[in-house]
Design an enzyme around this catalytic site. Structure first.
Site, PDB file in Angstrom:
ATOM      1  N   SER A  81       0.791  -1.232   0.000  1.00  0.00           N
ATOM      2  CA  SER A  81       0.000   0.000   0.000  1.00  0.00           C
ATOM      3  C   SER A  81       0.824   1.283   0.000  1.00  0.00           C
ATOM      4  O   SER A  81       0.288   2.369  -0.237  1.00  0.00           O
ATOM      5  CB  SER A  81      -0.938   0.032   1.216  1.00  0.00           C
ATOM      6  N   LYS A  84       0.407   3.488  -2.928  1.00  0.00           N
ATOM      7  CA  LYS A  84      -0.818   4.249  -3.222  1.00  0.00           C
ATOM      8  C   LYS A  84      -0.604   5.763  -3.417  1.00  0.00           C
ATOM      9  O   LYS A  84      -1.068   6.319  -4.410  1.00  0.00           O
ATOM     10  CB  LYS A  84      -1.882   3.982  -2.140  1.00  0.00           C
ATOM     11  N   TYR A 205      -3.012  -3.320 -10.606  1.00  0.00           N
ATOM     12  CA  TYR A 205      -2.991  -2.975  -9.188  1.00  0.00           C
ATOM     13  C   TYR A 205      -2.167  -3.983  -8.374  1.00  0.00           C
ATOM     14  O   TYR A 205      -1.333  -3.608  -7.543  1.00  0.00           O
ATOM     15  CB  TYR A 205      -4.429  -2.896  -8.661  1.00  0.00           C
ATOM     16  N   TYR A 257      -4.138   4.069   7.759  1.00  0.00           N
ATOM     17  CA  TYR A 257      -5.298   3.251   8.105  1.00  0.00           C
ATOM     18  C   TYR A 257      -6.127   3.940   9.197  1.00  0.00           C
ATOM     19  O   TYR A 257      -6.288   5.164   9.154  1.00  0.00           O
ATOM     20  CB  TYR A 257      -4.861   1.833   8.522  1.00  0.00           C
ATOM     21  N   VAL A 275       1.243  -3.280   4.225  1.00  0.00           N
ATOM     22  CA  VAL A 275       1.072  -4.521   4.974  1.00  0.00           C
ATOM     23  C   VAL A 275       2.370  -5.345   5.046  1.00  0.00           C
ATOM     24  O   VAL A 275       2.498  -6.244   5.862  1.00  0.00           O
ATOM     25  CB  VAL A 275      -0.102  -5.312   4.343  1.00  0.00           C
TER      26      VAL A 275
END
Lengths: 623, 623
Positions: A81, A84, A205, A257, A275
């Site tokens: 992530s 992103k 992705y 998060y 993660v």
């Protein structure tokens, strides 16, 4: 020793030394303390992540000058992530901010990252939750998934400053087990939030998440954002500053998060975690950071990563809202034309006028970064005591950065001053980027003024013209008897000197004598103009400019020796010259002439020394 | 004309002028443009708010120097939810950050402001939703609701810089109709989130919402946060900088109801809005803003307020993440002891050594605000070419702000340099706040060094000692024949001078001659030490210090006139003096002596002028 210092990918710029540098030492300390954290667990949703060594822990810091420091184990891991915000930056660059904003929101959702929901406009809440990231990836430029992924990997590599690869095994595993993301994809498609083929977008992705990086890469990627989108290692413009400000905003509100609010509260840096245990964090305009340790807490953030950033934030004062000290406006200084003089050597009568009225010339010296608040302060100080029909020089040579707003406000300020009858002259910054930024201001005021000294001289000339002293070339020659150096000397001495001098002509651009040459004569300027210059570094620096009535090379008569400056004829110049031999003969015949001339030279040097002392005192003073 | 400029509460500092200043002009433009927005509706949940004039619209800006600009109609209105961040600040100050954090979260909720829910730890999500604000108010210091409200109104008044009042009618109306807030209160009580009596807390809370302010007050309150908790009008420390950073964080993530994410994205300022149409916004370290217009959009934010802030953010470049230009590290300059000299006048032999080896003395001049990133850059430059067994001066006089981290890193840097064998000397900042900040560094290095010149002189003395030249007072007097000024003069001249001089003794602290006195003698220092000082502003500034072998007052012999500096005996001092009369007589008898002495004086002046030019050239250059 755990330090890796600046070696590694970059050539080390550090000399061998007995002790680690301050940054290395601090990074080591933070690492040792955060490493004590042993709680948490590695992610297990695919076997490849579950195999991560829980003990690995790397920490890195990158400066905006391209220095990278790191400590601990710098292993590669899949970016997950943490990709992103960087892919969001690429999408903003490819599609424009408005287009992207129509498709992906920017509101913190308060929901988990893998939530299957959209906001009241049918958009994913923000680009940091999976739904938003998937739509963001679909917006990347390219006619098919291969082209889109090429753009993604090239873009991430540009952020990192080196070519990055994909862990194909992790990619395959994510693709084979990514049912929840597939569900999100189909939901997005069903509500019209996703226009592309779901499998094609997810393929890009999943691949994006499987790009291999290490903690140093994350630090450089973060530093590229800190640097306004310019990679500090390569100098490449990866994305624009306008894109960066949007990316940092979303990282600040949604990057960690369900811990985003508390993270910003405690650590105070825009950041993104993943993660696989990576966390990239940005101190805007200052530094980039990367951390990697795969032990995760219940919210999916690296336990040691968070511990390390809390320590770093405290010990390096990184909190976004902590560093708001009273720096503002200290980088403004004002001097006046009765104290600070141009390098034009003035005659006695001119000096008297400048002493008396030079305060009507105001030199406003700005330095450092300029923004609305700093110019507000300058404007207040300038307007407060601007004299109508005076001169206002804005010396911006030392301005390192000018926000557009600061340029706009300076423009308004100059309009205000002109409406009050002042003449305004702007001297542009030395740094190219800052000079470009203030372009409109220079264009509107003083495109003809080349440097700070020219600006001051231009104002002095204007003031002197008010008193009937023209700066135009005189029509007649200045004779020995009218030379400034010889004012007050006896008639005998002056006529003796007159008889001993020889007239010489120097074409424009010629060197009259060079620095280091044997000193052999004193020169009186009868017509034209000369400049004294010295070599400084690779270039020449002008010390002074002299016109008719001024003299140079006096030291030849005093001490002989070598010339301490080069004299160049700026225009065609005519000088009365007195050679050392002629002077020696003359003194021999009449010591009184020698004593008078020595005294005149000493007096002239004393005047110059006094002015130099006055200017140095002003330069040294800060309000 | 809509401008109110800086008049009003503050005495205007602006002179009468033909045109508005740049800030006034810009504020007017923004007001005119935002005023076009006519959509939205005034809040109607109590009649008092429904009666607000929908056309009123005020805009204000406050600088950290205490200047307040405003435009439009500056009406009073009840502060409502804009009180929340300021009361949160008071609670943090009263109870400490950890205690408050245990009772109220800092996570954006994604829920409406009047939601009746708590997080998984039984806390309201954050202090900007009503539930969080009610708990926050309950934490304010005080034994009962009167004491608590006294603290609230005094605190809000301290933020605003003037005593604020309550609109008792609005308070009564809110109290009588506040059932939803009462429901929130009882829910909080039921889950243990609220310890106090619900009605008592709500009474304080409703009163807090009914405090009367105007847009200028909001700007000053915001500027107090921008200024690290110090009110820029009154100078009062309202809350600590540590509290401010927390308050700004929560405003950034939760300040604008459900528009918080997009607000931060577009406007990029920590802010808080209220249902009466107020919006306060903070540009940390720079400016404070206030807006008031009661027409609200569907989310409860002022329509014109938002329009105005979007325009202000664009035109003044206010976005938190926009201004990250390359300011960093430009505020570092390095010179060396072969170029820059202390004010101690050195003899020829000493000058030769300093010319040859002075480069071993490095003067690192830091200016402006210092943080971790700026010191990283300095450390790199210093370590990169530090010479072992050299001297490193850190001249911090112009440092305006030093984050604790920068002090820590400088300490580490000095340790590193010492480990390499260098001597380190630190010259403290001029600004009291910065000087206090770097205290630990000074204590660890050079508590005995008073100023920058002392530091340089101390290093020069140490270098000269390596060459056997002591800076201790000599045991014997320096005779005329050994005076530096007279080196190379003929024996006849020297002995003639010797015969013409008179020896005089000056006690320590006495004035030998004063600035402006009639110049009547030349002095040769035989023993002791003197300083030349000039009046500058209200105080004395030292120009130079001279010891045995140096001379002063030469200009008396050259041009008579008035003394340009005062000479003070630092220690008990013995001088050989040559009066103007004695000199005139001597020259009359032997013009050669006069010529030789004039020449010697001119040579000495020339040397000093060259050094002054060299230093000015260095001062003028920036990397």
């Amino acid at each position: 020793m755990i330090t890796k210092t600046t070696a590694g990918r970059l050539p080390s710029r550090q000399r061998e030394s007995a002790a680690p540098g301050p940054i290395e030492a601090l990074l080591d300390e933070v690492w040792l303390e955060a490493e004590q954290q042993r709680s948490g667990a590695v992610a297990t949703y695919i076997p490849e992540l579950a195999r991560a060594d829980p003990s690995t822990f790397g920490l890195a810091l990158a400066s905006l000058d391209g220095r990278v420091y790191s400590t601990g184990r710098i292993d590669e891991f899949t970016i997950q992530s943490v990709s992103k915000p960087f892919v969001y930056a690429l999408a903003l660059a490819d599609r424009g901010i408005d287009t992207v904003l129509k498709r992906v929101g920017v509101e913190p959702s308060g929901n988990p990252f893998n939530t299957i929901s959209v906001d009241d406009q049918g958009r994913p809440f923000n680009p940091m939750v999976n739904a938003g990231a998937i739509v963001t990836t679909s917006l990347i430029a390219g006619n098919n998934q291969d082209e889109q992924f090429r753009r993604v990997i090239d873009g991430l590599s540009a952020f990192a400053g080196r070519p990055l690869d994909v862990d194909e095994q992790v990619f395959a595993s994510e693709r084979d087990t990514g049912d929840r993301n597939r569900a999100i994809g189909f939901l997005l498609k069903s509500v019209g939030a996703l226009e592309h083929d779901v499998d094609a977008v997810l393929s890009v992705y999943f691949r994006q998440c499987a790009v291999l990086v290490d903690a140093r890469d994350l630090a450089v990627m973060a530093a590229t954002l800190a640097n306004g989108g310019v990679n500090p290692l390569t100098g490449d413009v990866v994305v624009s500053a306008a894109v960066v400000s949007r990316v940092l905003t979303v990282m600040a509100t949604c990057g960690m998060y369900d811990f985003a609010g508390e993270w910003l509260y405690r650590v105070g840096l825009p950041a993104k975690s993943g993660v696989s245990g990576g966390i990239a964090a940005v101190q805007p305009g200052r530094l980039g950071f990367g951390a990697h340790s795969p032990l995760l807490d219940g919210r999916g953030n690296s336990v040691r990563g968070i511990a390390a950033y809390e320590l770093l934030s405290q010990r390096l004062d990184l909190h976004l809202f902590a560093a708001n000290g009273p720096e503002l406006g200290r980088n403004y200084r004002r001097t006046r034309g009765n104290v600070m003089r141009s390098k034009r050597v003035r005659l006695s009568a001119e000096t008297a006028i400048l002493d008396a009225e030079g305060s009507r010339i105001v030199v406003n010296e700005l330095s450092g970064a300029q923004d609305a608040a700093s110019i507000e302060r300058v404007a207040n100080a300038v307007i407060d005591d601007a004299e109508p029909s005076g001169w206002q020089v804005f010396d911006l040579r030392r301005v390192t950065h000018a926000e557009p707003a600061s340029v706009g406000l300076l423009l308004r300020l100059t309009e205000h001053l002109r409406a009050d009858g002042a003449e305004v002259v702007v001297v542009p910054p030395r740094l190219v980027t800052a000079r470009r930024a203030i372009g409109p201001l220079v264009a509107a005021t003083s495109a003809h003024i080349a440097d700070a000294d020219d600006a001051l001289r231009w104002c002095e000339d204007a003031l002197l013209r008010e008193h009937g002293i023209s700066s135009e070339p005189a029509e007649s020659l200045v004779a020995i008897a009218e030379q400034d150096l010889l004012v007050g000397l006896s008639d005998v001495t002056v006529s003796t000197l007159e008889a001993a001098t020889v007239t010489r002509v120097f074409p424009a651009g010629s060197t009259i004598f060079a620095e280091g040459a044997v000193a052999d004569a004193l020169y009186f300027v009868a017509a034209g103009q000369v400049s004294a210059v010295v070599k400084s570094g690779g270039s020449f620096r002008r010390l002074s400019t002299m016109g008719p009535g001024s003299s140079f090379g006096e030291l030849a008569l005093i001490e002989g020796g070598l010339r301490s400056a080069t004299i160049v004829a700026d225009d065609a110049t005519l000088c009365h010259t007195l050679t050392l031999d002629a002077f020696a003969k003359l003194v021999d015949e009449d010591p009184v002439v020698g004593a008078e001339l020595h005294r005149a030279i000493a007096r002239s040097l004393a005047t110059r020394l006094r002015q130099a002392t006055k200017e140095a005192t002003v330069m040294d003073r800060r309000d």
